[in-house]
Design an enzyme around this catalytic site. Structure first.
Site, PDB file in Angstrom:
ATOM      1  N   ARG A 192       0.814  -1.227   0.000  1.00 52.79           N
ATOM      2  CA  ARG A 192       0.000   0.000   0.000  1.00 52.79           C
ATOM      3  C   ARG A 192       0.842   1.270   0.000  1.00 52.79           C
ATOM      4  O   ARG A 192       0.442   2.290  -0.568  1.00 52.79           O
ATOM      5  CB  ARG A 192      -0.954  -0.010   1.199  1.00 52.79           C
ATOM      6  CG  ARG A 192      -2.111  -0.964   0.984  1.00 52.79           C
ATOM      7  CD  ARG A 192      -3.036  -1.009   2.174  1.00 52.79           C
ATOM      8  NE  ARG A 192      -4.270  -1.722   1.836  1.00 52.79           N
ATOM      9  CZ  ARG A 192      -5.232  -1.987   2.696  1.00 52.79           C
ATOM     10  NH1 ARG A 192      -5.123  -1.603   3.963  1.00 52.79           N
ATOM     11  NH2 ARG A 192      -6.316  -2.626   2.305  1.00 52.79           N
ATOM     12  N   LYS A 195     -13.684 -18.824   3.994  1.00 53.83           N
ATOM     13  CA  LYS A 195     -15.135 -18.849   4.080  1.00 53.83           C
ATOM     14  C   LYS A 195     -15.875 -18.624   2.771  1.00 53.83           C
ATOM     15  O   LYS A 195     -15.576 -17.687   2.038  1.00 53.83           O
ATOM     16  CB  LYS A 195     -15.584 -17.755   5.033  1.00 53.83           C
ATOM     17  CG  LYS A 195     -15.206 -18.006   6.476  1.00 53.83           C
ATOM     18  CD  LYS A 195     -15.879 -16.922   7.224  1.00 53.83           C
ATOM     19  CE  LYS A 195     -15.608 -16.867   8.686  1.00 53.83           C
ATOM     20  NZ  LYS A 195     -15.990 -15.516   9.130  1.00 53.83           N
ATOM     21  N   GLY A 203      -6.127  -9.416   0.777  1.00 54.78           N
ATOM     22  CA  GLY A 203      -4.918  -9.432   1.611  1.00 54.78           C
ATOM     23  C   GLY A 203      -4.074 -10.685   1.501  1.00 54.78           C
ATOM     24  O   GLY A 203      -2.871 -10.616   1.254  1.00 54.78           O
ATOM     25  N   GLY A 249     -11.466  -5.909   1.460  1.00 55.73           N
ATOM     26  CA  GLY A 249     -12.927  -5.780   1.475  1.00 55.73           C
ATOM     27  C   GLY A 249     -13.435  -4.876   0.363  1.00 55.73           C
ATOM     28  O   GLY A 249     -14.475  -5.150  -0.250  1.00 55.73           O
TER      29      GLY A 249
HETATM   30  C1  3PG Z   1      -8.621  -2.587   5.108  1.00 53.19           C
HETATM   31  O1  3PG Z   1      -7.450  -2.887   5.333  1.00 53.19           O
HETATM   32  O2  3PG Z   1      -9.525  -3.427   4.997  1.00 53.19           O
HETATM   33  C2  3PG Z   1      -8.931  -1.139   4.889  1.00 53.19           C
HETATM   34  O3  3PG Z   1      -7.857  -0.335   5.226  1.00 53.19           O
HETATM   35  C3  3PG Z   1     -10.181  -0.733   5.619  1.00 53.19           C
HETATM   36  O4  3PG Z   1     -10.027  -0.938   6.994  1.00 53.19           O
HETATM   37  P1  3PG Z   1     -11.303  -1.293   7.865  1.00 53.19           P
HETATM   38  O5  3PG Z   1     -11.751  -2.667   7.428  1.00 53.19           O
HETATM   39  O6  3PG Z   1     -10.859  -1.261   9.302  1.00 53.19           O
HETATM   40  O7  3PG Z   1     -12.360  -0.261   7.561  1.00 53.19           O
END
Ligand code: 3PG
Ligand code: MG
Length: 396
Positions: free
Chosen positions: A35, A198, A354, A377
């Site tokens: 990032r 999942k 991730g 997400g």
């Molecule tokens: C993440 O890593 O998913 C984003 O930076 C958003 O973070 P959050 O899920 O805590 O909103």
């Protein structure tokens, strides 16, 4: 789509929302630079024009105000090194001191603000808080794709204070273009590889892919819900019992639409969730009680490779097994290598989420795929076809 390429930043102060929510070890060192690296080109373009930059981000999920472990100060040395300048730091993201620091910036300088989530107003999308943040810049740049699925003060609400001076940075522009290539402009055959623990996390994306993909490869813990739904014996493997019917429906739907779903035929099983557990390779639907599947087996790896090498567009989200443990990493590594090989042969490949990004980095293949997403997400929601507040706020 307005981006930072559309203006010259000379004598302008750009307030950039970045996603510097990065993993830190116990010495507060960054363990995955994806990032940070992604954000650098936007910052450099603005500095090169002669502008100055105020960076704002969240880090982690602090509960009640400041917490040292979530301080963005930990990122200052890395940012300074990457940009080749001394990045300044404001130990509060709003208020007089922070405003004095941003107000004093001259062209070529960068200021990083302290964690936005030290204020609950951030996640609540508080308008007053957004206004205070907006005082730091003449131009608002959203480059935080990883947080674009949040309607927070700094990601969405703030945009209304810059009606004629809001735009995307390169991370956002690239992510949007990349998802568009895969979802709306894919060369066929288009193969999506879905893994991770999942099924419940992936239903939305599977539904949307049903309209678009030619092949769906299923791996990771979620494969066992599909295998059980087909009547297989999965021993003590991960399963979401309440989703067995959903899995059956998805398989049926795929069949009706002529989408080929590839489910593992063999698995590496273990008698314990540990790298040094006893292990063996068995048919993926013949796992005895007391054993659990932790990776896809060699036959499956071969089968997936064949599909991937025929593909012209590839989306990969989620690992094939517990790749953090060496003995259960081979399936994920094999997929990573196959995706890289397909890319070399001309396929377009997008890696997101991730854990698959961590895998591609672990095997040093990030430069051998077409695009590595900074979103977890956010990417999933975008791929589900949802409107992301961070994108909408700039387009509105
Ligand atoms: C993440 O890593 O998913 C984003 O930076 C958003 O973070 P959050 O899920 O805590 O909103
Ligand atoms: Mg998240």
């Amino acid at each position: 789509m307005k981006t930072i390429d559309d203006i010259n930043f000379k004598s302008k102060k750009a307030l950039i929302r970045v996603d510097f929510n990065v993993p830190l070890n116990d010495k507060f060192e960054i363990t995955d630079l994806t990032r940070i690296n992604a954000a650098i080109p936007s910052i450099q373009k603005i500095l090169k024009d002669g502008g100055s930059v105020v960076l704002m981000s969240h880090l982690g999920r602090p509960k009640e105000g400041p917490e040292h472990k979530f301080s963005l100060q930990h990122l200052v040395p890395t940012l300074s090194e990457k940009l080749g300048i001394d990045v300044k730091f404001a130990d509060d993201c709003i208020g007089e001191t922070a405003e004095a620091l941003s107000g004093a910036l001259v062209g070529g300088e960068v200021l990083l603000l302290e964690n936005l989530r030290y204020y609950k107003e951030e996640t609540k999308g508080d308008k007053g808080f957004a206004e205070k943040l907006s005082r730091h810049g003449d131009v608002y740049v959203n480059d935080a794709f990883g947080t674009a699925h949040r309607a927070h003060a700094s990601t969405a609400i703030i945009a209304e204070f810059f009606p004629n001076a809001k735009m995307f940075g390169y991370v956002m522009a690239n992510e949007i273009a990349s998802v568009n290539t895969v979802l709306n402009d894919s060369k066929k055959p288009f193969t999506a590889i879905l893994g991770g623990a999942k099924v419940s996390d992936k239903i939305g994306i599977i539904e949307n892919l049903m309209e678009r993909a030619d092949h769906l490869i299923i791996g990771g813990g979620m494969m066992f819900t599909f295998i059980k739904a087909q009547g297989g014996e999965i021993g003590n493997s991960l399963v979401e019992k309440d989703l067995l019917d959903t899995a059956t429906d998805l398989l049926k739907k795929a069949k009706e639409r002529g989408i080929k779903i590839h489910i593992p035929v063999d698995a590496v099983i273990a008698d314990n969730f540990a790298n040094d557990a006893n292990r063996k390779v068995v048919k993926a639907n013949e796992i005895d009680e007391g054993w659990m599947g932790l990776d896809v087996g060699p036959e499956t790896q071969k089968m997936f490779k064949e599909v991937l090498l025929q593909s012209k567009t590839i989306l990969w989200n989620g690992p094939m097994g517990v790749f953090e443990m060496e003995n259960f990493s081979h399936g994920t590594k094999a997929v990573a290598l196959s995706v890289a090989e397909a890319t070399k042969n001309g396929a377009y490949s997008l890696i997101g989420g991730g854990d698959s990004v961590a895998a591609i980095n672990k095997y040093k293949l990030a430069n051998e795929v077409s695009y590595v997403s900074t979103g977890g997400g956010a990417l999933l929601e975008y791929m589900e076809g949802k409107v992301l507040p961070g994108i909408k706020a700039i387009l509105d």
